[in-house]
Design a protein around this motif. Structure first.
Motif, PDB file in Angstrom:
ATOM      1  N   UNK A   4       0.846  -1.186   0.000  1.00 12.08           N
ATOM      2  CA  UNK A   4       0.000   0.000   0.000  1.00 12.08           C
ATOM      3  C   UNK A   4       0.888   1.245   0.000  1.00 12.08           C
ATOM      4  N   UNK A   5       0.575   2.179  -0.890  1.00 15.13           N
ATOM      5  CA  UNK A   5       1.212   3.495  -0.901  1.00 15.13           C
ATOM      6  C   UNK A   5       0.106   4.525  -0.715  1.00 15.13           C
ATOM      7  N   UNK A   6       0.208   5.323   0.348  1.00 10.76           N
ATOM      8  CA  UNK A   6      -0.797   6.342   0.661  1.00 10.76           C
ATOM      9  C   UNK A   6      -0.212   7.720   0.381  1.00 10.76           C
ATOM     10  N   UNK A   7      -0.968   8.545  -0.335  1.00 11.55           N
ATOM     11  CA  UNK A   7      -0.478   9.847  -0.766  1.00 11.55           C
ATOM     12  C   UNK A   7      -1.166  10.976  -0.007  1.00 11.55           C
ATOM     13  N   UNK A   8      -0.386  11.976   0.362  1.00  8.18           N
ATOM     14  CA  UNK A   8      -0.900  13.187   1.001  1.00  8.18           C
ATOM     15  C   UNK A   8      -0.133  14.364   0.419  1.00  8.18           C
ATOM     16  N   UNK A   9      -0.846  15.288  -0.236  1.00  7.83           N
ATOM     17  CA  UNK A   9      -0.197  16.419  -0.892  1.00  7.83           C
ATOM     18  C   UNK A   9      -1.071  17.664  -0.787  1.00  7.83           C
ATOM     19  N   UNK A  10      -0.514  18.769  -1.272  1.00  3.10           N
ATOM     20  CA  UNK A  10      -1.290  20.002  -1.440  1.00  3.10           C
ATOM     21  C   UNK A  10      -1.541  20.289  -2.918  1.00  3.10           C
ATOM     22  N   UNK A  11      -1.478  19.243  -3.759  1.00  2.00           N
ATOM     23  CA  UNK A  11      -1.560  19.416  -5.203  1.00  2.00           C
ATOM     24  C   UNK A  11      -2.972  19.651  -5.717  1.00  2.00           C
ATOM     25  N   UNK A  35      -3.665   4.791  -2.270  1.00  2.73           N
ATOM     26  CA  UNK A  35      -4.742   5.378  -1.475  1.00  2.73           C
ATOM     27  C   UNK A  35      -4.481   6.876  -1.342  1.00  2.73           C
ATOM     28  N   UNK A  36      -5.495   7.681  -1.591  1.00  2.00           N
ATOM     29  CA  UNK A  36      -5.401   9.128  -1.381  1.00  2.00           C
ATOM     30  C   UNK A  36      -5.879   9.461   0.024  1.00  2.00           C
ATOM     31  N   UNK A  37      -4.978   9.968   0.867  1.00  2.00           N
ATOM     32  CA  UNK A  37      -5.410  10.492   2.162  1.00  2.00           C
ATOM     33  C   UNK A  37      -6.097  11.838   1.915  1.00  2.00           C
TER      34      UNK A  37
END
Length: 266
Positions: A4-11, A35-37
């Motif tokens: 699992x790779x979970x992403x958290x950005x300000x994009x 997964x998008x946080x």
């Protein structure tokens, strides 16, 4: 289990940035579950990103790789890093965005992303999320160890996230973030309030800025129209909330506003 790779950005989601990073991860580790946080962190707001990550990471399966890119210093001398903390691995800029997680779970290892073979051949000075951070996350998901990504360092940047101040009768804190519903979320946790006395034996008075907040309730549904109350939210921190309205707008308060809880003996 698939990695699992979970992403958290300000994009945000209007532009290609978040989707492009997912493509890079999948190009390295096609079996990854992505997964998008959130991609709605306010632009360049490292503290908000740190708090959102701390509120979510522990609910993911062990081994999850967190790809965190809120990076106002992109292209500068700030270091890119990967870290192991608890059962998880993190890829992020060294700008304090992992501070809230590291406060809960001190990292076992932090490395600079200095091994070029784990990045794209050409690294953009304006989109390291695509060319440096996403490849590192993909390789970690594929089974590469954190220590292989670069040299270890210990002087990683830490944000000064304030703790509540507890005295015999009062807990003093502040608003750390405002969520999309306008709830004012503070740094005052339930355990700090419980140090004032056992529930049922004491009452408390809550002040937010210069405003006396009504009742301490257990659910948003208990708040009546036009009322502003306090409650413990999903992270077990005190929130100031209004009925189907923004407490931040109602009270004219935001991040940094002082909040205090004072014991009133029954």
């Amino acid at each position: 289990m698939r990695p699992v790779v979970a992403l958290l950005t300000d994009f945000g989601v209007r532009d290609h940035y978040a989707g492009t990073m997912k493509g890079v991860v999948l190009g390295i580790c096609p079996d990854a579950t992505l997964v998008d946080i959130t991609h709605d962190v306010p632009p360049h707001d490292v503290l908000s990103a740190s708090l959102e990550l701390a509120a979510s990471y522990k609910f993911f399966p062990g081994g999850t790789v967190f790809l965190v890119v809120v990076d106002p210093g992109v292209g500068s001398a700030r270091r890119p890093l990967a870290a192991e903390a608890g059962d998880y691995r993190f890829v992020a800029p060294d700008n304090g965005v992992l501070s809230a997680v590291f406060k809960e779970v001190p990292p076992r290892r932090v490395v600079e992303l200095s091994e070029r073979r784990f990045a794209r051949p050409t690294v953009s000075r304006t989109f390291e999320g695509r060319d440096r951070f996403a490849p590192a996350a993909g390789w970690l998901a594929k089974g590469t160890e954190v220590k292989a990504l670069g040299r270890t360092f210990t002087d990683y940047l830490r944000l000064a996230i304030p703790d509540p101040i507890v005295t015999e009768r009062t807990v003093r804190g502040e608003v750390l973030r405002v969520d999309r519903f306008g709830n004012l979320i503070t740094n005052i946790d339930r355990r700090s309030i419980e140090r004032l006395g056992r529930p049922g034996e004491v009452a408390v008075e809550v002040l937010a800025g210069d405003h006396r907040v009504g009742r301490l309730v257990t659910t948003y549904a208990e708040i009546t129209p036009g009322e502003v109350c306090s409650l413990f939210g999903s992270t077990e921190h005190l929130e100031v909330a209004a009925n189907a309205a923004s407490a931040a707008e109602t009270l004219g308060l935001g991040r940094g506003a002082a909040v205090s809880v004072t014991r009133i003996d029954l």
